[in-house]
Motif scaffolding. Structure first.
Motif, PDB file in Angstrom:
ATOM      1  N   SER B  25       2.725  -7.756  -9.156  1.00 40.27           N
ATOM      2  CA  SER B  25       3.277  -6.364  -8.913  1.00 40.27           C
ATOM      3  C   SER B  25       2.838  -5.860  -7.282  1.00 40.27           C
ATOM      4  O   SER B  25       3.438  -5.401  -6.551  1.00 40.27           O
ATOM      5  CB  SER B  25       2.540  -5.339  -9.785  1.00 40.27           C
ATOM      6  N   LEU B  28       5.378  -7.577  -5.230  1.00 44.20           N
ATOM      7  CA  LEU B  28       6.623  -6.823  -5.224  1.00 44.20           C
ATOM      8  C   LEU B  28       6.520  -5.380  -4.581  1.00 44.20           C
ATOM      9  O   LEU B  28       7.639  -5.209  -3.692  1.00 44.20           O
ATOM     10  CB  LEU B  28       7.068  -6.671  -6.660  1.00 44.20           C
ATOM     11  N   GLY B  29       5.586  -4.842  -4.639  1.00 44.84           N
ATOM     12  CA  GLY B  29       5.559  -3.524  -3.977  1.00 44.84           C
ATOM     13  C   GLY B  29       5.508  -3.924  -2.487  1.00 44.84           C
ATOM     14  O   GLY B  29       6.136  -3.044  -2.069  1.00 44.84           O
ATOM     15  N   SER B  32       8.817  -4.680  -1.611  1.00 44.45           N
ATOM     16  CA  SER B  32      10.069  -3.646  -1.869  1.00 44.45           C
ATOM     17  C   SER B  32      10.478  -2.913  -0.323  1.00 44.45           C
ATOM     18  O   SER B  32      11.510  -2.621  -0.066  1.00 44.45           O
ATOM     19  CB  SER B  32       9.775  -2.923  -2.997  1.00 44.45           C
ATOM     20  N   VAL B  35      12.271  -4.807   1.957  1.00 51.35           N
ATOM     21  CA  VAL B  35      13.795  -4.958   1.730  1.00 51.35           C
ATOM     22  C   VAL B  35      14.671  -3.723   2.261  1.00 51.35           C
ATOM     23  O   VAL B  35      15.687  -3.712   2.833  1.00 51.35           O
ATOM     24  CB  VAL B  35      13.971  -5.256   0.284  1.00 51.35           C
ATOM     25  N   TRP B  36      13.887  -2.585   1.783  1.00 51.39           N
ATOM     26  CA  TRP B  36      14.500  -1.380   2.207  1.00 51.39           C
ATOM     27  C   TRP B  36      14.685  -1.292   3.697  1.00 51.39           C
ATOM     28  O   TRP B  36      15.759  -0.750   4.354  1.00 51.39           O
ATOM     29  CB  TRP B  36      13.871  -0.068   1.943  1.00 51.39           C
ATOM     30  N   SER B  39      17.434  -3.481   5.390  1.00 51.70           N
ATOM     31  CA  SER B  39      18.720  -2.782   4.863  1.00 51.70           C
ATOM     32  C   SER B  39      19.096  -2.015   6.339  1.00 51.70           C
ATOM     33  O   SER B  39      20.216  -2.258   6.683  1.00 51.70           O
ATOM     34  CB  SER B  39      18.850  -2.091   3.695  1.00 51.70           C
ATOM     35  N   SER B  40      18.120  -1.178   6.578  1.00 52.88           N
ATOM     36  CA  SER B  40      18.596  -0.201   7.548  1.00 52.88           C
ATOM     37  C   SER B  40      18.638  -0.872   8.969  1.00 52.88           C
ATOM     38  O   SER B  40      19.566  -0.454   9.512  1.00 52.88           O
ATOM     39  CB  SER B  40      17.484   0.890   7.914  1.00 52.88           C
ATOM     40  N   ARG B  88       0.853  15.579  -9.665  1.00 48.34           N
ATOM     41  CA  ARG B  88       1.260  14.873 -11.124  1.00 48.34           C
ATOM     42  C   ARG B  88       0.230  13.959 -11.728  1.00 48.34           C
ATOM     43  O   ARG B  88       0.248  13.936 -13.006  1.00 48.34           O
ATOM     44  CB  ARG B  88       2.477  13.710 -10.490  1.00 48.34           C
ATOM     45  N   ASP B 118       1.877  -0.829  -1.109  1.00 48.90           N
ATOM     46  CA  ASP B 118       3.520  -0.822  -0.751  1.00 48.90           C
ATOM     47  C   ASP B 118       3.450  -0.499   0.791  1.00 48.90           C
ATOM     48  O   ASP B 118       4.370  -1.004   1.554  1.00 48.90           O
ATOM     49  CB  ASP B 118       4.125   0.363  -1.340  1.00 48.90           C
ATOM     50  N   VAL B 178       5.356  17.131  -5.269  1.00 44.66           N
ATOM     51  CA  VAL B 178       6.306  16.138  -4.514  1.00 44.66           C
ATOM     52  C   VAL B 178       7.274  16.929  -4.051  1.00 44.66           C
ATOM     53  O   VAL B 178       7.655  16.587  -2.659  1.00 44.66           O
ATOM     54  CB  VAL B 178       6.343  15.246  -5.527  1.00 44.66           C
ATOM     55  N   ARG B 182       8.300  16.125  -0.111  1.00 40.58           N
ATOM     56  CA  ARG B 182       9.213  15.589   0.248  1.00 40.58           C
ATOM     57  C   ARG B 182      10.058  16.418   1.305  1.00 40.58           C
ATOM     58  O   ARG B 182      10.714  15.730   2.427  1.00 40.58           O
ATOM     59  CB  ARG B 182      10.122  15.398  -0.812  1.00 40.58           C
ATOM     60  N   ASP B 186      10.680  13.995   4.798  1.00 38.98           N
ATOM     61  CA  ASP B 186      12.153  13.177   4.701  1.00 38.98           C
ATOM     62  C   ASP B 186      12.632  13.545   6.224  1.00 38.98           C
ATOM     63  O   ASP B 186      13.203  12.862   6.784  1.00 38.98           O
ATOM     64  CB  ASP B 186      13.020  13.722   3.743  1.00 38.98           C
TER      65      ASP B 186
END
Lengths: 270, 262
Positions: B25, B28-29, B32, B35-36, B39-40, B88, B118, B178, B182, B186
């Motif tokens: 994990s 992968l974290g 990940s 990968v994002w 892409s950009s 949360r 991450d 959240v 956000r 953003d």
């Protein structure tokens, strides 16, 4: 006596105050989601306008054509959703997959119906965003009925390709029981490979070949290409035919893999 | 202060022990996010093969801007990710009350409670982009340019943290903060590209209201010898001001905190 009453009052009033807080949170999400999408669209539009500042066409596409494509791809992004992987994951984690498998209906058919329902819901929720795109960013939807029909058929076919592809990927969770990582990784890859960020015709040939040999683009770049007219309407039958081949291929591969993988089901309690 | 540093170190070691228990994990974290970003960046690369510049900024100059904001974001992502989950995870479950009875600052406790792996992916992407672009551009690293770059990234990271802090305080009233966070967070996506490609209003917004511009556009402009004036040096003051507001607002919110009854 008065003290007890006062204490009770404060306890109950804070419980009461919780409900509007929860309700507000859902309402809030909807509107904030809209604003977040507008921010993303603004960045895309201004980026592409700056790219087109010194040139009138790139790979044969004019500025308004490209921006139309990018906005439509953004609006129809739910076509590439990988909810199925998450759904498999939560079924596996909570053990409910056992009940689903035992039911006297086709497990795959049931999931397909669920995902299609999810798609329709998500697309309806995109409508406010599409309105903003038309009003602020100059998005133009085609008015030609046959273009729409060609698009809708291609979108349905592409969605079906993605369904079987996700089915195939989800089978890996039977082995790894690791869902989150898989889901996020697939999400990140499809962001680029679906053709949402750059029209396929602008890609160098070797990248376009890779993109077209992986299913993601079938669900987004291909149907949106028809909708924007980048792919001429006369090519539609050819496009559909290739998508049907994709469906057949992915259906066979995913069904076979599922048959093998399902024997490995290890439910994590539940 | 040293006490808090020691404590942070102790929390971090504990956290890393947990992460090492779930190595897959962890990897992968961290990957990940890579990968994002890939892409950009691939999209920018493809498009900028076709045109010489984005409003006068070439491909590597755009990468520098992109890399700087990614680095600043990674500081926030690694060290302050818990500001996202205050409502949360901590307030809704009542776990936050645990912090209030301990003899350390609850905000410190919240931040130190979870180092977020991450963010490491973002950090690596940011470093790689800044090094790649500065090598290709052949930037002549004078001490003042290097200083602006480092100060820009650190104060950019603090601006990210301060804005998340200010917005997460809403959790004391609405529990799930959240959406509010956000809404502000953003806007950093604008700062991935030179602010000059946007209409003036967006430039002003990203400089004086939600000042992510100080993480990328202004330090990059200075390093690339573009006309920016003294504003390249404003970052630390903006960050300090926002952190001050954020901490005061946090204390104000804490006073009104009453738990959810869980």
């Amino acid at each position: 006596m008065i003290q007890t009453a006062r204490r009770n009052l404060s306890v109950y009033s804070s419980i009461l105050a919780m409900i509007p807080k929860q309700f507000m949170a859902y309402q809030l999400w909807f509107w904030i989601g809209l604003v977040l999408n507008v921010i993303s669209m603004a960045i895309l539009v201004y980026f592409w306008r700056a790219i087109y500042a010194d040139t009138s066409t790139i790979s044969g596409l004019a500025q308004n054509q490209t921006i139309n494509y990018i906005l439509l791809a953004f609006i129809f992004m739910p076509l590439t959703s990988n909810d199925l992987i998450w759904e498999f994951g939560s079924n596996l984690r909570e053990g409910t997959i056992i009940h689903h498998l035992l039911r006297p209906i086709n497990f795959q058919g049931m999931n397909y119906a669920q995902m299609l329902g999810g798609l329709v819901t998500r697309l309806i929720l995109q409508i406010p965003m599409a309105v903003v795109a038309v009003l602020i960013f100059g998005l133009r939807f085609p008015t030609n009925l046959s273009t729409w029909l060609a698009f809708i058929l291609s979108a349905l076919l592409g969605f079906t390709v993605m369904f079987f592809f996700n089915w195939f990927l989800a089978c890996f969770t039977f082995y790894t029981t690791e869902i989150w990582g898989l889901g996020v990784l697939v999400d990140g890859m499809s962001f680029f490979l679906s053709g949402a960020l750059v029209p396929l015709v602008m890609m160098p040939e070797w990248i376009r070949n890779i993109v077209l040999s992986i299913p993601f683009a079938q669900a987004l770049a291909v149907p949106v290409g028809l909708l924007t007219g980048i792919t001429p309407l006369s090519d539609a039958p050819h496009v559909w035919f290739i998508q049907i081949l994709w469906i057949l291929g992915m259906w066979i591969v995913s069904t076979l893999f599922f048959r093998v993988a399902v024997r490995k089901v290890t439910v994590q309690g539940g | 202060m040293t006490r808090y540093l020691n404590l942070y170190w102790y929390f971090l070691i504990q956290r890393l022990k947990v992460l090492m228990e779930y190595r897959i994990s962890f990897i992968l974290g961290a990957s990940s996010t890579i990968v994002w970003q890939a892409s950009s960046i691939a999209a920018v690369w493809i498009v900028m093969q076709k045109v010489p510049s984005l409003n006068g900024w070439n491909y590597d100059e755009v990468l520098l801007v992109y890399g700087l904001v990614t680095l600043a974001k990674s500081i926030n992502h690694m060290f302050a990710d818990n500001l996202w989950t205050l409502g949360r995870i901590y307030i809704r479950s009542g776990g936050f009350d645990r912090f209030l009875v301990r003899p350390i600052d609850p905000l410190f406790h919240l931040l130190a409670d979870r180092f977020c792996q991450d963010g490491v992916g973002n950090f690596l992407v940011g470093i790689a982009l800044v090094i790649k672009s500065s090598l290709t551009l052949g930037i002549d690293w004078t001490p003042s340019k290097l200083l602006v770059l480092i100060v820009g990234v650190v104060s950019g990271g603090l601006i990210f943290i301060a804005l998340n802090l200010i917005t997460c305080v809403s959790a004391f009233w609405i529990v799930d903060s959240v959406p509010v966070t956000r809404l502000v967070f953003d806007n950093h996506l604008f700062a991935q590209y030179p602010l000059s490609i946007y209409p003036k209003a967006i430039g002003i917004l990203l400089t004086w209201v939600i000042p992510y511009g100080f993480a990328s556009f202004y330090p990059a402009s200075y390093v690339l010898n573009r006309e920016v004036g003294n504003i390249a040096w404003f970052g630390p003051f903006v960050a300090a001001f926002l952190l001050f507001i954020g901490y005061r607002f946090w204390q104000f919110g804490l006073k009104y905190y009453s738990g959810t009854g869980t």
